[in-house]
Scaffold this motif. Structure first.
Motif, PDB file in Angstrom:
ATOM      1  N   LYS A  15       1.003  -1.054   0.030  1.00  0.00           N
ATOM      2  CA  LYS A  15      -0.056   0.045   0.078  1.00  0.00           C
ATOM      3  C   LYS A  15       0.869   1.553  -0.027  1.00  0.00           C
ATOM      4  O   LYS A  15       1.675   1.416   0.965  1.00  0.00           O
ATOM      5  N   SER A  17       0.715   5.391  -0.231  1.00  0.00           N
ATOM      6  CA  SER A  17       0.110   6.685  -0.397  1.00  0.00           C
ATOM      7  C   SER A  17       0.400   7.425  -1.796  1.00  0.00           C
ATOM      8  O   SER A  17       1.495   7.451  -2.302  1.00  0.00           O
ATOM      9  N   VAL A  54      -1.530  -1.250  -4.327  1.00  0.00           N
ATOM     10  CA  VAL A  54      -2.845  -0.302  -4.139  1.00  0.00           C
ATOM     11  C   VAL A  54      -1.808   1.069  -3.934  1.00  0.00           C
ATOM     12  O   VAL A  54      -1.249   1.074  -3.023  1.00  0.00           O
ATOM     13  N   THR A  84      -6.243   7.870  -8.280  1.00  0.00           N
ATOM     14  CA  THR A  84      -5.603   6.690  -8.127  1.00  0.00           C
ATOM     15  C   THR A  84      -5.424   5.934  -9.343  1.00  0.00           C
ATOM     16  O   THR A  84      -4.171   5.403  -9.520  1.00  0.00           O
ATOM     17  N   THR A 145      -8.453   3.940   0.417  1.00  0.00           N
ATOM     18  CA  THR A 145      -7.489   2.924  -0.181  1.00  0.00           C
ATOM     19  C   THR A 145      -7.058   2.021   0.736  1.00  0.00           C
ATOM     20  O   THR A 145      -6.273   0.837   0.415  1.00  0.00           O
ATOM     21  N   ASP A 146      -7.063   2.559   2.192  1.00  0.00           N
ATOM     22  CA  ASP A 146      -6.300   1.448   2.990  1.00  0.00           C
ATOM     23  C   ASP A 146      -7.103   0.356   3.141  1.00  0.00           C
ATOM     24  O   ASP A 146      -6.648  -0.946   3.241  1.00  0.00           O
ATOM     25  N   ALA A 149      -6.641  -1.870   0.184  1.00  0.00           N
ATOM     26  CA  ALA A 149      -5.241  -2.608   0.357  1.00  0.00           C
ATOM     27  C   ALA A 149      -5.806  -3.998   1.109  1.00  0.00           C
ATOM     28  O   ALA A 149      -5.279  -4.958   0.830  1.00  0.00           O
ATOM     29  N   VAL A 161       0.304  -7.550   4.237  1.00  0.00           N
ATOM     30  CA  VAL A 161       0.101  -6.295   3.836  1.00  0.00           C
ATOM     31  C   VAL A 161       0.970  -5.371   4.277  1.00  0.00           C
ATOM     32  O   VAL A 161       1.473  -5.028   5.474  1.00  0.00           O
ATOM     33  N   LYS A 163       2.426  -1.562   4.528  1.00  0.00           N
ATOM     34  CA  LYS A 163       1.660  -0.204   4.681  1.00  0.00           C
ATOM     35  C   LYS A 163       2.902   0.561   4.644  1.00  0.00           C
ATOM     36  O   LYS A 163       3.645   0.869   5.709  1.00  0.00           O
TER      37      LYS A 163
END
Length: 242
Positions: A15, A17, A54, A84, A145-146, A149, A161, A163
């Motif tokens: 994921k 940002s 993502v 995105t 979008t979190d 993911a 995942v 992050k």
């Protein structure tokens, strides 16, 4: 893609940002920053890790829509989904220029520039050694979008995942505002939710907890961090079910 180094996590959902692509710029995509990010992704890819991505859209949506605070939420969320998609296409281009084949799958139907999201097709891409970039969130408003993911990570059977953040992991408070904030090497989903630690939204944490899908929160600005996480090295914070 050649597997040269033993890895702990063989399939991951990364994921990113949108802000992580801005670099020093006020908005948009910084070419040097996206190149550095792609080099780190490629390092993990070259170890044999299957990677889904993502990416958020805050770097574009906030850059072109300042002052639109009165916009209807659903309309604004759809604009964010398109942002995105722009980031996903930029990542795909950068990956291909670095010798990595990538596919963009969109939750919104936009066939001329991206595949529609189909789980089975995404799995085949991963198994054939292609990176899959999931764009347009879940395709629905009111979901971050979190959460995307967490959802895509569960759907593709990811081991974890990842992050990516701008800090080294999860702290008891914002380390930029509270210098003596406690850093957590590991923390349970229940503790994260109870303490309301806002690294990801509560829906994403709850979904990962339910699916027993661990999350590793780490600093994307540290060169080579993605590969170190995939090897299971001491990097960032692990969120898990005890």
């Amino acid at each position: 893609m050649t597997e040269q180094t033993p890895v702990k996590y063989k399939r991951v959902l990364l994921k990113l940002s949108g802000e992580s692509l801005m670099g020093p710029d006020a908005f948009g995509i910084n070419r040097e920053t996206i190149q550095s990010t792609v080099e780190d992704i490629k390092e993990a890819y070259d170890m044999g890790v299957q990677i889904g991505i993502v990416v958020g859209g805050g770097n574009i949506f906030r850059g072109v829509a300042l002052g639109s605070t009165g916009m209807e939420r659903t309309q604004g969320d759809h604009m964010g989904m398109l942002a995105t998609l722009m980031n996903a296409l930029a990542l795909q281009d950068a990956l291909r220029k670095n010798g990595v084949e990538a596919r963009v799958q969109s939750a919104l139907n936009i066939e001329r520039i991206a595949e529609s999201y189909i789980r089975g097709k995404a799995l085949r891409h991963l198994e054939k050694g292609r990176i899959v970039i999931f764009a347009a969130g879940t395709g629905n408003p009111y979901f971050t979008t979190d959460t995307t993911a967490a959802l895509r990570g569960a759907e593709i059977g990811a081991d974890i995942v990842l992050k990516a953040t701008m800090v080294d992991g999860i702290y008891s408070a914002d380390p930029k505002k509270v210098p003596d904030a406690t850093f957590y090497k590991t923390i349970t989903f229940d503790e994260v939710i109870k303490q309301d630690l806002k690294v990801m939204d509560a829906t994403a944490f709850a979904l990962c907890r339910e699916q027993n899908l661990p999350i590793k929160v780490f600093n994307i600005r540290k060169k080579g961090s993605i590969a170190r996480v995939c090897r299971g090295e001491d990097e960032g914070t692990l969120v898990y079910n005890p």
